[in-house]
Design an enzyme around this catalytic site. Structure first.
Site, short mmCIF file in Angstrom:
data_model
loop_
_atom_site.label_atom_id
_atom_site.label_comp_id
_atom_site.label_asym_id
_atom_site.label_seq_id
_atom_site.Cartn_x
_atom_site.Cartn_y
_atom_site.Cartn_z
N HIS A 282 -70.11 13.97 -25.39
CA HIS A 282 -69.73 13.41 -26.92
C HIS A 282 -70.01 14.54 -27.82
CE1 HIS A 282 -69.10 10.42 -30.24
NE2 HIS A 282 -68.19 9.90 -29.29
N ASP B 58 -63.12 3.88 -27.10
CA ASP B 58 -63.69 5.08 -27.00
C ASP B 58 -65.20 4.78 -26.44
OD1 ASP B 58 -61.64 6.24 -28.13
OD2 ASP B 58 -62.68 7.13 -29.75
N HIS C 211 -62.63 12.27 -23.33
CA HIS C 211 -63.44 11.98 -24.65
C HIS C 211 -64.67 12.89 -24.49
CE1 HIS C 211 -64.20 10.11 -28.57
NE2 HIS C 211 -65.43 9.61 -28.33
N HIS D 60 -64.32 0.57 -29.68
CA HIS D 60 -65.28 1.09 -29.05
C HIS D 60 -65.57 0.03 -27.76
CE1 HIS D 60 -65.51 3.59 -32.52
NE2 HIS D 60 -65.87 4.67 -31.60
ZN LIG Z 1 -66.85 8.68 -29.60
#
Ligand SMILES: [Zn+2]
Length: 216
Positions: A85, A30, A81, A175
């Site tokens: 954010h 991510d 995504h 991540h």
């Molecule tokens: Zn995130």
């Protein structure tokens, strides 16, 4: 309705894992891209010959287009995504849709496809948003194995968090880019060992669309 209730109500749209019938696992990353950690994650995956799924943030795609081009060239899949954010359930309808559609068109610029995969920031989504995403033929892809790498964990801790919980069909959360002061070197350095152990267990590492048998 809680996220758990939403997951059981919208089983075909809102997913945490793939079928347990195949000995496959999907690594997902991510918050990409950034100029620091994303290239290191890409280097590690390239060295091991693994294709993964990156859930990118739209405003970071705009900031680092070359890194997105590299992801695509190296065979990785890209999912949405959001643009900024955002914590999606807090947004108005129109702001929510803009977060998705703006990022979709950025992704389409580099990949040629409008992504079917959405991972909401923090895993948070509400029922109206699930319905709308479903009407747009999207899959909401959360995870069932959390590396907790964003806490700045050591290589060993990241590897243990993944290897202790992974099973066939798992979708693993890591991540590939951090916020200010966030250290993801644990996740970068854990990759070779994690990949080796999973392969020794006969696990095939695949992208999310391969795991779910859908198009990206
Ligand atoms: Zn995130």
């Amino acid at each position: 309705m809680s996220l758990a209730d939403l997951r059981s109500k919208y089983r075909s749209t809102f997913l945490l894992s793939g079928p347990a019938s195949k000995r496959e696992v999907a690594l997902t990353f991510d918050d990409a891209p950034d100029a620091n950690f994303t290239p290191k994650v890409l280097d590690a995956l390239k060295k091991e010959g693994v294709k993964a799924t990156f859930f990118v943030v739209g405003n970071r795609v705009e900031a680092h287009p070359d890194i997105v081009r590299r992801m695509v060239q190296e065979g990785h899949v890209i999912g949405n995504h959001s643009y900024s954010h955002a914590n999606l359930p807090k947004l108005s309808n129109s702001a929510f849709r803009e977060e998705i559609t703006k990022t979709d068109s950025l992704i389409r610029t580099y990949t040629g496809y409008t992504p079917h995969l959405v991972r909401p920031p923090y895993g948070n989504i509400d029922e109206d948003q699930i319905r709308w995403l479903s009407s747009q033929h999207k899959k909401i892809v959360n995870w069932n194995v959390d590396s907790l790498d964003w806490k700045g964990l050591s290589t060993e801790q990241v590897a243990t968090n993944v290897l202790a919980h992974v099973h066939p069909g798992s979708i693993v959360l890591q991540h590939a880019a951090g916020g200010a002061g966030e250290d993801l070197s644990g996740t970068v350095n854990a990759l070779p060992e994690m990949i080796k152990k999973l392969r020794e267990d006969g696990v095939k590492l695949v992208t999310v669309p391969e795991l779910l048998d859908i198009s990206p």
